[in-house]
Design a protein around this motif. Structure first.
Motif, short mmCIF file in Angstrom:
data_model
loop_
_atom_site.label_atom_id
_atom_site.label_comp_id
_atom_site.label_asym_id
_atom_site.label_seq_id
_atom_site.Cartn_x
_atom_site.Cartn_y
_atom_site.Cartn_z
N GLY A 63 -5.19 -43.33 -24.38
CA GLY A 63 -4.60 -42.98 -22.82
C GLY A 63 -5.31 -42.15 -22.04
O GLY A 63 -6.57 -42.11 -22.05
N LEU B 190 0.53 -43.99 -29.88
CA LEU B 190 0.23 -42.01 -29.87
C LEU B 190 -0.12 -42.21 -28.87
O LEU B 190 0.17 -41.23 -28.04
CB LEU B 190 0.58 -41.60 -31.23
CG LEU B 190 0.00 -40.04 -31.10
CD1 LEU B 190 1.27 -39.16 -30.11
CD2 LEU B 190 -1.16 -39.01 -32.43
N LYS C 68 -1.86 -43.82 -27.07
CA LYS C 68 -1.77 -44.32 -25.77
C LYS C 68 -0.61 -43.85 -24.99
O LYS C 68 -1.49 -43.94 -23.49
CB LYS C 68 -1.78 -46.10 -25.81
CG LYS C 68 -2.69 -47.13 -26.46
CD LYS C 68 -2.20 -48.55 -26.40
CE LYS C 68 -3.25 -48.94 -27.24
NZ LYS C 68 -2.30 -50.88 -26.81
N ALA C 69 0.07 -43.22 -25.68
CA ALA C 69 0.90 -42.32 -25.12
C ALA C 69 1.05 -41.03 -24.07
O ALA C 69 1.14 -40.24 -23.38
CB ALA C 69 2.50 -42.40 -25.83
N TYR C 70 0.19 -40.81 -25.48
CA TYR C 70 -0.67 -38.87 -24.84
C TYR C 70 -1.15 -39.19 -23.00
O TYR C 70 -2.04 -39.56 -22.80
CB TYR C 70 -1.72 -38.55 -26.05
CG TYR C 70 -2.34 -37.81 -26.10
CD1 TYR C 70 -2.59 -37.13 -26.92
CD2 TYR C 70 -2.68 -36.58 -24.62
CE1 TYR C 70 -2.43 -35.79 -26.78
CE2 TYR C 70 -3.54 -35.82 -24.38
CZ TYR C 70 -3.44 -34.72 -26.15
OH TYR C 70 -3.32 -33.84 -25.99
N SER C 71 -0.65 -37.73 -22.36
CA SER C 71 -0.98 -37.90 -21.35
C SER C 71 -0.51 -36.56 -21.29
O SER C 71 0.57 -35.65 -21.14
CB SER C 71 0.02 -38.45 -20.51
OG SER C 71 -0.05 -38.31 -18.94
N SER C 72 -1.76 -35.78 -20.28
CA SER C 72 -1.94 -34.65 -19.78
C SER C 72 -2.54 -34.38 -18.71
O SER C 72 -2.28 -34.98 -17.69
CB SER C 72 -2.20 -33.55 -20.86
OG SER C 72 -2.07 -32.24 -20.84
N ASP D 2 7.17 -32.12 -23.06
CA ASP D 2 6.75 -33.67 -22.98
C ASP D 2 5.76 -34.73 -23.68
O ASP D 2 5.86 -35.15 -23.24
CB ASP D 2 5.22 -33.53 -22.52
CG ASP D 2 5.96 -32.11 -21.29
OD1 ASP D 2 7.19 -32.45 -20.46
OD2 ASP D 2 5.15 -31.59 -19.66
N TRP D 3 5.69 -33.92 -25.09
CA TRP D 3 4.95 -34.10 -25.86
C TRP D 3 5.53 -35.19 -26.63
O TRP D 3 4.97 -36.54 -27.54
CB TRP D 3 4.07 -34.17 -27.23
CG TRP D 3 4.85 -32.28 -27.50
CD1 TRP D 3 4.57 -31.39 -26.99
CD2 TRP D 3 6.06 -32.58 -29.15
NE1 TRP D 3 6.25 -30.77 -27.93
CE2 TRP D 3 6.68 -31.05 -29.42
CE3 TRP D 3 5.71 -33.50 -30.26
CZ2 TRP D 3 7.08 -31.24 -30.59
CZ3 TRP D 3 6.33 -33.42 -31.06
CH2 TRP D 3 7.32 -32.51 -31.29
N LYS E 253 7.76 -37.33 -26.16
CA LYS E 253 7.76 -38.75 -25.43
C LYS E 253 6.92 -39.40 -26.16
O LYS E 253 6.51 -40.65 -25.67
CB LYS E 253 7.56 -38.68 -23.71
CG LYS E 253 8.91 -37.21 -23.84
CD LYS E 253 8.81 -37.82 -21.61
CE LYS E 253 9.86 -36.44 -21.23
NZ LYS E 253 8.95 -36.36 -19.90
N TRP E 254 5.52 -39.10 -27.11
CA TRP E 254 5.14 -40.02 -26.93
C TRP E 254 5.19 -39.90 -28.77
O TRP E 254 4.48 -40.76 -29.60
CB TRP E 254 3.59 -39.11 -26.65
CG TRP E 254 3.55 -38.20 -25.89
CD1 TRP E 254 3.68 -38.25 -24.74
CD2 TRP E 254 2.51 -37.40 -26.03
NE1 TRP E 254 3.12 -37.74 -23.68
CE2 TRP E 254 2.29 -36.81 -24.36
CE3 TRP E 254 1.50 -36.37 -26.54
CZ2 TRP E 254 1.83 -35.69 -23.91
CZ3 TRP E 254 0.57 -35.35 -26.34
CH2 TRP E 254 0.84 -34.71 -25.01
N LEU E 255 5.92 -40.13 -29.48
CA LEU E 255 5.80 -39.81 -30.78
C LEU E 255 7.63 -40.71 -30.97
O LEU E 255 8.40 -40.47 -30.54
CB LEU E 255 5.68 -38.94 -30.87
CG LEU E 255 4.56 -38.18 -31.22
CD1 LEU E 255 5.14 -36.52 -31.79
CD2 LEU E 255 3.62 -38.93 -31.46
#
Length: 335
Positions: free
Chosen positions: A109, A278, A280-284, A316-317, A319-321
């Motif tokens: 990610g 997870l 791959k979806a992680y984004s900040s 926000d987090w 959405k990653w899980l």
């Protein structure tokens, strides 16, 4: 084959929570997930966030190896560590380029897509009812403002706060001063340390005083105070290379915006598809990370304490899980 003897000897071992004993929360690998714990603030914060998500959301034990960039990238490539939370792609370390080409590592990610460098001024001097330089928009405008940024030690000149000598950004900024024709009208002031550079910028922000300086983000300084980055021509690699190679450059370009990604050991990624999903979806973002670093500084908080604040203060987090993992994290946070 994974090799974790170094990690277990050096890292900080954190057992999985009791909740993870439920079958649906069982970790998909039967050993700790080992993070390459880079030794600077933004990476430490994101390592702490990802560690909590993996531990509390997926029932895994987590561990870490602290250190510098190159040794830790090599550790991920060997399998001594599984995940590294910051690989800067604008000018990636050769160790990462080689490991990825060899199939030892894989990009996952995006930690943040907008890491930035540039020349800044306090926003209060260029914007708002009391702005003293509302027309100052770009580096090209600086020749008109030498009096505003007056150097107290060299009358008639402005002062530009560069990086400390020995930093690569000091070299780049010195070339830019020449290329922009500012080397005769601005003092190329090099503070002795990075903290001294930050202190000069912070003093200007606190007192609403003019200052023009180089800085980068994400950092606590940009998270805590309101600064405006001066415009430059968009990054052009050919111009950049010529600028750095020339004794008397005549053209300059903005710093590149860097996308910062998460890297992982390839074998780990293949063995742990849920954890890989997870990561791959992680984004900040630069701004969110800078805000976390400002919180750490103002509260004297550890990276893990900043991670807790982040997880509690926004959604926000989630959405990653998957839903059951979100519940595990929230339960561990006491929500």
């Amino acid at each position: 084959m994974f090799r974790h003897s170094i990690a277990l000897a050096v890292g900080v071992f954190v057992a999985a929570p009791a909740l993870a004993q439920d079958a649906e929360m069982a970790c998909e690998i039967d050993r700790p997930v080992v993070f390459a714990d880079l030794n600077y603030g933004s990476a430490q914060f994101h390592t702490a966030v990802a560690s909590r998500l993996i531990r509390d959301g997926f029932g895994c034990e987590v561990d870490s190896i602290p250190g510098d960039t190159i040794p830790l990238i090599n550790g991920v490539a060997r399998g001594d560590a599984d995940v590294i939370m910051e690989i800067w792609t604008a000018n990636p370390a050769q160790a990462w380029v080689d490991a990825e080409a060899a199939g030892q590592t894989v990009a996952l990610g995006t930690t943040f897509p907008d890491a930035a460098e540039g020349w800044f001024v306090p926003t209060s001097i260029v914007s708002g009812a009391d702005a003293v330089a509302p027309d100052l928009k770009s580096v090209a405008d600086l020749p008109k403002y030498t009096e505003l940024f007056a150097d107290p030690e060299e009358p008639g000149k402005g002062r530009f706060y560069n990086c400390p000598a020995g930093w690569q950004c000091e070299v780049v900024n010195t070339q830019k001063l020449i290329a922009y024709g500012l080397d005769d009208s601005y003092t190329n002031f090099r503070p002795g340390t990075g903290e001294a550079l930050a202190a000069a910028a912070e003093a200007a922000a606190l007192r609403n005083k003019p200052a023009v300086f180089y800085y980068w983000g994400p950092t606590w300084l940009l998270g805590k105070y309101d600064f405006t980055k001066l415009d430059e021509a968009p990054f052009d690699k050919a111009v950049w290379d010529e600028m750095l190679a020339s004794d008397k450059p005549t053209k300059a370009t903005a710093y590149p915006v860097s996308k910062v990604i998460i890297g992982a050991n390839t074998e780990f990624s293949e063995a742990a598809p849920k954890l890989t999903a997870l990561l791959k979806a992680y984004s900040s973002t630069n701004a969110a990370t800078s805000a976390a670093l400002a919180y750490m500084r103002d509260s004297d908080a550890s990276p893990d304490e900043a991670a807790v604040d982040f997880l509690k203060s926004n959604e926000d987090w989630t959405k990653w899980l998957p839903a059951e993992a979100v519940e595990g994290v929230k339960s561990a946070l006491g929500e």
